[in-house]
Design a protein around this motif. Structure first.
Motif, PDB file in Angstrom:
ATOM      1  N   THR A 246       0.855  -1.199   0.000  1.00 35.71           N
ATOM      2  CA  THR A 246       0.000   0.000   0.000  1.00 35.71           C
ATOM      3  C   THR A 246       0.882   1.236   0.000  1.00 35.71           C
ATOM      4  OG1 THR A 246      -1.730  -1.144   1.230  1.00 35.71           O
ATOM      5  CG2 THR A 246      -1.820   1.252   1.184  1.00 35.71           C
ATOM      6  N   GLN A 247       0.610   2.137  -0.897  1.00 35.55           N
ATOM      7  CA  GLN A 247       1.407   3.361  -0.994  1.00 35.55           C
ATOM      8  C   GLN A 247       0.496   4.567  -1.157  1.00 35.55           C
ATOM      9  OE1 GLN A 247       4.437   3.222  -3.992  1.00 35.55           O
ATOM     10  NE2 GLN A 247       5.007   1.115  -3.554  1.00 35.55           N
ATOM     11  N   TRP A 248       1.028   5.698  -0.738  1.00 36.77           N
ATOM     12  CA  TRP A 248       0.355   6.974  -0.974  1.00 36.77           C
ATOM     13  C   TRP A 248       1.085   7.684  -2.091  1.00 36.77           C
ATOM     14  CZ3 TRP A 248      -4.148   8.283   1.220  1.00 36.77           C
ATOM     15  CH2 TRP A 248      -4.537   7.590   2.379  1.00 36.77           C
ATOM     16  N   LEU A 249       0.341   8.182  -3.051  1.00 38.22           N
ATOM     17  CA  LEU A 249       0.899   8.944  -4.155  1.00 38.22           C
ATOM     18  C   LEU A 249       0.530  10.409  -3.958  1.00 38.22           C
ATOM     19  CD1 LEU A 249       2.271   9.006  -6.972  1.00 38.22           C
ATOM     20  CD2 LEU A 249      -0.013   8.681  -7.953  1.00 38.22           C
ATOM     21  N   ALA A 250       1.541  11.268  -3.825  1.00 35.06           N
ATOM     22  CA  ALA A 250       1.306  12.694  -3.614  1.00 35.06           C
ATOM     23  C   ALA A 250       1.575  13.441  -4.913  1.00 35.06           C
ATOM     24  CB  ALA A 250       2.207  13.229  -2.494  1.00 35.06           C
ATOM     25  N   VAL A 251       0.613  14.248  -5.336  1.00 41.96           N
ATOM     26  CA  VAL A 251       0.720  14.980  -6.591  1.00 41.96           C
ATOM     27  C   VAL A 251       0.422  16.455  -6.318  1.00 41.96           C
ATOM     28  CG1 VAL A 251      -0.134  15.227  -8.944  1.00 41.96           C
ATOM     29  CG2 VAL A 251      -0.028  12.950  -7.886  1.00 41.96           C
ATOM     30  N   ARG A 252       1.332  17.325  -6.746  1.00 45.34           N
ATOM     31  CA  ARG A 252       1.105  18.759  -6.625  1.00 45.34           C
ATOM     32  C   ARG A 252       0.364  19.239  -7.868  1.00 45.34           C
ATOM     33  NH1 ARG A 252       3.654  22.581  -3.596  1.00 45.34           N
ATOM     34  NH2 ARG A 252       5.350  21.131  -3.109  1.00 45.34           N
ATOM     35  N   THR A 253      -0.713  19.968  -7.667  1.00 44.28           N
ATOM     36  CA  THR A 253      -1.551  20.400  -8.783  1.00 44.28           C
ATOM     37  C   THR A 253      -1.812  21.895  -8.705  1.00 44.28           C
ATOM     38  OG1 THR A 253      -3.641  20.062  -7.612  1.00 44.28           O
ATOM     39  CG2 THR A 253      -2.726  18.163  -8.771  1.00 44.28           C
ATOM     40  N   GLU A 254      -2.379  22.428  -9.770  1.00 42.38           N
ATOM     41  CA  GLU A 254      -2.881  23.793  -9.801  1.00 42.38           C
ATOM     42  C   GLU A 254      -4.376  23.737 -10.067  1.00 42.38           C
ATOM     43  OE1 GLU A 254      -0.784  26.148 -12.588  1.00 42.38           O
ATOM     44  OE2 GLU A 254       1.175  25.941 -11.602  1.00 42.38           O
ATOM     45  N   GLY A 255      -5.167  24.484  -9.296  1.00 40.12           N
ATOM     46  CA  GLY A 255      -6.610  24.406  -9.437  1.00 40.12           C
ATOM     47  C   GLY A 255      -7.189  23.379  -8.476  1.00 40.12           C
ATOM     48  N   ASP A 256      -8.372  22.866  -8.802  1.00 44.13           N
ATOM     49  CA  ASP A 256      -9.051  21.890  -7.958  1.00 44.13           C
ATOM     50  C   ASP A 256      -8.338  20.544  -8.052  1.00 44.13           C
ATOM     51  OD1 ASP A 256     -10.730  20.321  -6.515  1.00 44.13           O
ATOM     52  OD2 ASP A 256     -12.508  20.616  -7.775  1.00 44.13           O
ATOM     53  N   PRO A 257      -7.732  20.055  -6.970  1.00 39.39           N
ATOM     54  CA  PRO A 257      -6.971  18.805  -7.042  1.00 39.39           C
ATOM     55  C   PRO A 257      -7.832  17.593  -7.416  1.00 39.39           C
ATOM     56  CG  PRO A 257      -6.442  20.032  -5.044  1.00 39.39           C
ATOM     57  CD  PRO A 257      -7.648  20.677  -5.636  1.00 39.39           C
ATOM     58  N   LEU A 258      -9.104  17.574  -6.984  1.00 37.64           N
ATOM     59  CA  LEU A 258      -9.940  16.404  -7.234  1.00 37.64           C
ATOM     60  C   LEU A 258     -10.229  16.216  -8.725  1.00 37.64           C
ATOM     61  CD1 LEU A 258     -12.449  16.623  -4.256  1.00 37.64           C
ATOM     62  CD2 LEU A 258     -10.442  15.154  -4.494  1.00 37.64           C
ATOM     63  N   LEU A 259     -10.076  17.265  -9.514  1.00 37.94           N
ATOM     64  CA  LEU A 259     -10.286  17.127 -10.956  1.00 37.94           C
ATOM     65  C   LEU A 259      -9.200  16.273 -11.600  1.00 37.94           C
ATOM     66  CD1 LEU A 259     -11.341  20.779 -11.929  1.00 37.94           C
ATOM     67  CD2 LEU A 259     -12.821  18.794 -11.534  1.00 37.94           C
ATOM     68  N   PHE A 260      -8.098  16.094 -10.895  1.00 39.51           N
ATOM     69  CA  PHE A 260      -6.985  15.330 -11.454  1.00 39.51           C
ATOM     70  C   PHE A 260      -7.015  13.858 -11.039  1.00 39.51           C
ATOM     71  CE2 PHE A 260      -5.654  19.699 -11.499  1.00 39.51           C
ATOM     72  CZ  PHE A 260      -4.920  19.832 -12.669  1.00 39.51           C
TER      73      PHE A 260
END
Length: 253
Positions: free
Chosen positions: A76-90
């Motif tokens: 089990t892993q957590w994937l962290a992603v930096r986004t611009e705008g609404d993160p849930l859209l990604f």
């Protein structure tokens, strides 16, 4: 850092947090040294990273060691992603990318970092909100009591004001006399309260998060608020007192 080439077929590698590196190799460069943490072959230190809070944003900085998932078999892993705008859209595009890389991977429970922090601080905020409301009530009661005491003190001197007015004392001088005496009384009380508060903050130090218990803004705000209440409490009754009819006052005297 740990690389994609660090697999089961290569030597075991490890990244240490700064606290662990200093604890194991004080004053020495840890890069290239080996560490035993289990029954496997020693791990080679390939990097050192800063200390982090791993068990919640209010926890202390934890000692940590970071391993290659390809070598230790993490499921089990957590994937962290930096986004611009609404993160849930990604979340959906990220899901497709991950499954294109490995169809057997189950991608679930996407959350924003704000939501994770909010959940971690929810109980803490409940306690601090309750304490804040109690502190607000205490401040209000203090203000009301301060106003009552000063107003009573000024009203007790109405006879004196009447005599002074009859003798020709100017209104401005009477007002200054009342304010000056009230300021001395309130100033000594505020000074004593600030000193007591400085020692009292030690009792709530554990409830504070990323906040200096001796925050100057909080102390200045409380002093300014109570000072304003004190000024109103002495000026309003004094203004009514200096407008009394001196004849009526002298007749009562």
């Amino acid at each position: 850092d740990i690389d994609i080439t660090d697999t089961q077929d290569s030597g075991r590698v490890i990244v240490l947090s700064a606290a662990v590196a200093e604890g194991l190799f004080p004053g020495r460069d840890p890069i290239g040294r080996r560490v035993n943490i289990d029954w496997h072959d020693p791990y080679e230190v390939v990097g050192v990273v800063g200390n982090a809070r791993l068990d919640g944003v209010r926890s202390n900085f934890d000692w940590a060691m970071y391993l290659s998932s390809a070598q230790v078999g993490v499921t089990t892993q957590w994937l962290a992603v930096r986004t611009e705008g609404d993160p849930l859209l990604f979340s959906e595009p990220i899901r497709r990318i991950v499954q294109d890389m490995d169809p057997d991977v189950i991608f679930f429970n996407p959350r924003t970092m704000s939501a994770i922090i909010e959940k971690d601080l929810s109980s803490f905020r409940t306690v601090t909100t309750a304490l804040g409301l109690l502190a607000g009530v205490a401040l209000l009661l203090t203000a009301v009591g301060l106003y009552g005491v000063l107003a009573y003190h000024v009203n007790q001197r109405i006879g004196e004001f009447g005599i002074r007015i009859a003798l020709g004392a100017p209104t401005r001088k009477l007002m200054a006399l009342v304010v000056e005496r009230s300021v001395r009384m309130v100033g000594s009380g505020l000074a004593l309260g600030v000193v007591v508060s400085v020692f009292g903050t030690r009792l709530v130090r554990e409830l504070l998060f990323e906040t200096d218990p001796l925050d100057p803004a909080a102390f200045l705000g409380a002093v300014a608020f109570l000072g304003a209440i004190a000024l109103i409490a002495c000026v309003l009754p004094a203004w009514r007192a200096v407008r009394v009819n001196p004849v009526e006052v002298l007749r009562k005297e």
